[in-house]
Write a protein that holds these residues in place. Structure first.
Motif, short mmCIF file in Angstrom:
data_model
loop_
_atom_site.label_atom_id
_atom_site.label_comp_id
_atom_site.label_asym_id
_atom_site.label_seq_id
_atom_site.Cartn_x
_atom_site.Cartn_y
_atom_site.Cartn_z
N GLU A 245 0.85 -1.19 0.00
CA GLU A 245 0.00 0.00 0.00
C GLU A 245 0.88 1.24 0.00
OE1 GLU A 245 -3.86 2.06 2.20
OE2 GLU A 245 -3.18 0.08 2.84
N LYS A 257 -6.39 0.94 3.32
CA LYS A 257 -7.05 0.07 2.35
C LYS A 257 -6.66 -1.40 2.52
CE LYS A 257 -9.12 3.46 0.14
NZ LYS A 257 -10.58 3.65 0.27
N HIS A 258 -5.37 -1.67 2.64
CA HIS A 258 -4.92 -3.06 2.69
C HIS A 258 -5.15 -3.64 4.08
CE1 HIS A 258 -2.33 -6.58 2.25
NE2 HIS A 258 -2.33 -6.34 0.94
N ARG A 324 -2.70 7.07 -4.20
CA ARG A 324 -3.05 5.92 -3.36
C ARG A 324 -3.09 4.65 -4.20
NH1 ARG A 324 -6.72 5.92 1.66
NH2 ARG A 324 -5.07 4.37 1.93
N ALA A 326 -2.96 0.05 -3.65
CA ALA A 326 -2.91 -1.10 -2.76
C ALA A 326 -2.95 -2.37 -3.60
CB ALA A 326 -4.07 -1.09 -1.77
#
Length: 338
Positions: A245, A257-258, A324, A326
């Protein structure tokens, strides 16, 4: 992060491995990173995730048993960009880059400083190599640098040996050596790990002040998320040799997110939160790189793993926009939750 900015350092598809008695270990397995002038990139993850090997690969400081097998590391400093991996490992251009354009603070100052030479001798030698100063001028500049990094009575301490200084003082001496040629990029490999909390805070304040003064880019390697929150502009989270990420620091903490990033953040103790309860932990340990799990490498430890998917399908990078990304099969190509 402003997408129009040109990176100072650009890593693409980096793969670094080590030969062992049990086989070839992929310590870095396809890393993509960018570091921008005047900004701080924090690389975070558990021990064994490949953070330090990535940093050492940038300056071609991999041990004899290791090799950089693939990828590129492009330096966009003054002049034409070039791939650091294309340089002669014993050539003068790489020597000028090490300690000149790119400075590095190593994790253990006691192991990095030569015990039988004074810190002044080591600093003066570095100054003479990278700045061309004569011995007298280099010594005067060394005293200035030791004073700048907060070593008291630098005119006397310059003739001290590493064993005569505390851990914090040795680390400050390492910072002085790393900064002696006014580098454009400073790589700091867990520089506060072995220090007490008060000294850690002083070292971090010093790095922040020096960065503001010289507008350096900083690549800061750590496993301490408190340090990340304090220093970072961007964050790269590594797991088993890959960046899983990347995000601007505020967005990473507000909306990870991850699942690995979520688990790391959940394991950080917060004053007054959930008093009397056990602190959440990530089950298991980072797998042996010789025996990587199929599919997503994190799936054996992941609370959100989907049987028949995460253990089979290797994740591809999902771009959420705004810097961003991931690597997770739980999102579709547009970044929506699958």
């Amino acid at each position: 992060m402003e997408q129009t900015l040109k990176p100072l350092l650009e890593i693409s598809g980096l793969r670094t491995s080590f030969d062992t008695f049990d086989g070839k270990v992929r310590a870095v397995d396809g890393v993509d990173l960018e570091v921008y002038a005047g900004r701080t990139l924090c690389v975070v993850g558990e021990s064994g995730c490949g953070k330090s090997v990535t940093a050492r690969s940038i300056l071609r400081l991999v041990e004899d048993s290791g090799s950089i097998d693939a990828g590129s590391i492009t330096w966009h400093g003054d002049g034409e960009p070039f791939d650091i991996l294309s340089l002669d490992p014993r050539g003068k251009r790489l020597q000028r880059l090490r300690g000149g354009d790119i400075g590095m603070i190593f994790q253990e100052p006691a192991a990095s400083l030569l015990p039988l030479r004074t810190i002044g001798a080591q600093l003066i030698e570095t100054l003479r190599i990278h700045t061309g100063l004569d011995k007298r001028a280099a010594r005067a500049r060394a005293v200035e640098l030791l004073d700048a990094v907060g070593i008291p009575d630098p005119k006397r301490r310059i003739d001290a040996y590493p064993f005569q200084l505390s851990g914090g003082m040795c680390q400050r001496a390492m910072i002085a050596i790393a900064l002696c040629a006014n580098p454009s990029l400073l790589i700091a490999d867990e520089p506060t790990t072995a220090l007490d909390v008060t000294t850690q805070a002083r070292i971090l304040d010093l790095l922040r002040d020096l960065q503001a003064e010289h507008r350096m880019a900083v690549m800061f390697i750590t496993h301490d998320l408190g340090v990340v929150a304090e220093l970072a502009d961007e964050v790269a989270v590594m797991y088993l040799g890959r960046v899983v990420e990347r995000a601007p620091v505020d967005e990473l903490f507000a909306d990870p997110k991850h699942p690995y990033t979520k688990a790391l953040l959940a394991s950080v103790p917060v004053l007054g939160r959930d008093r009397g309860r056990d602190l959440p932990t990530i089950p298991g340990t980072v797998p042996n790189p010789l025996h990587r799990p199929s599919g997503c490498s994190f799936h054996p430890r992941c609370a959100e793993a989907v049987a028949g998917k995460c253990d089979i399908d290797a994740p591809t990078e999902v771009d959420f926009g705004g810097g961003r990304t991931a690597e997770c099969v739980l999102y579709d190509t547009e970044g929506a939750r699958a």
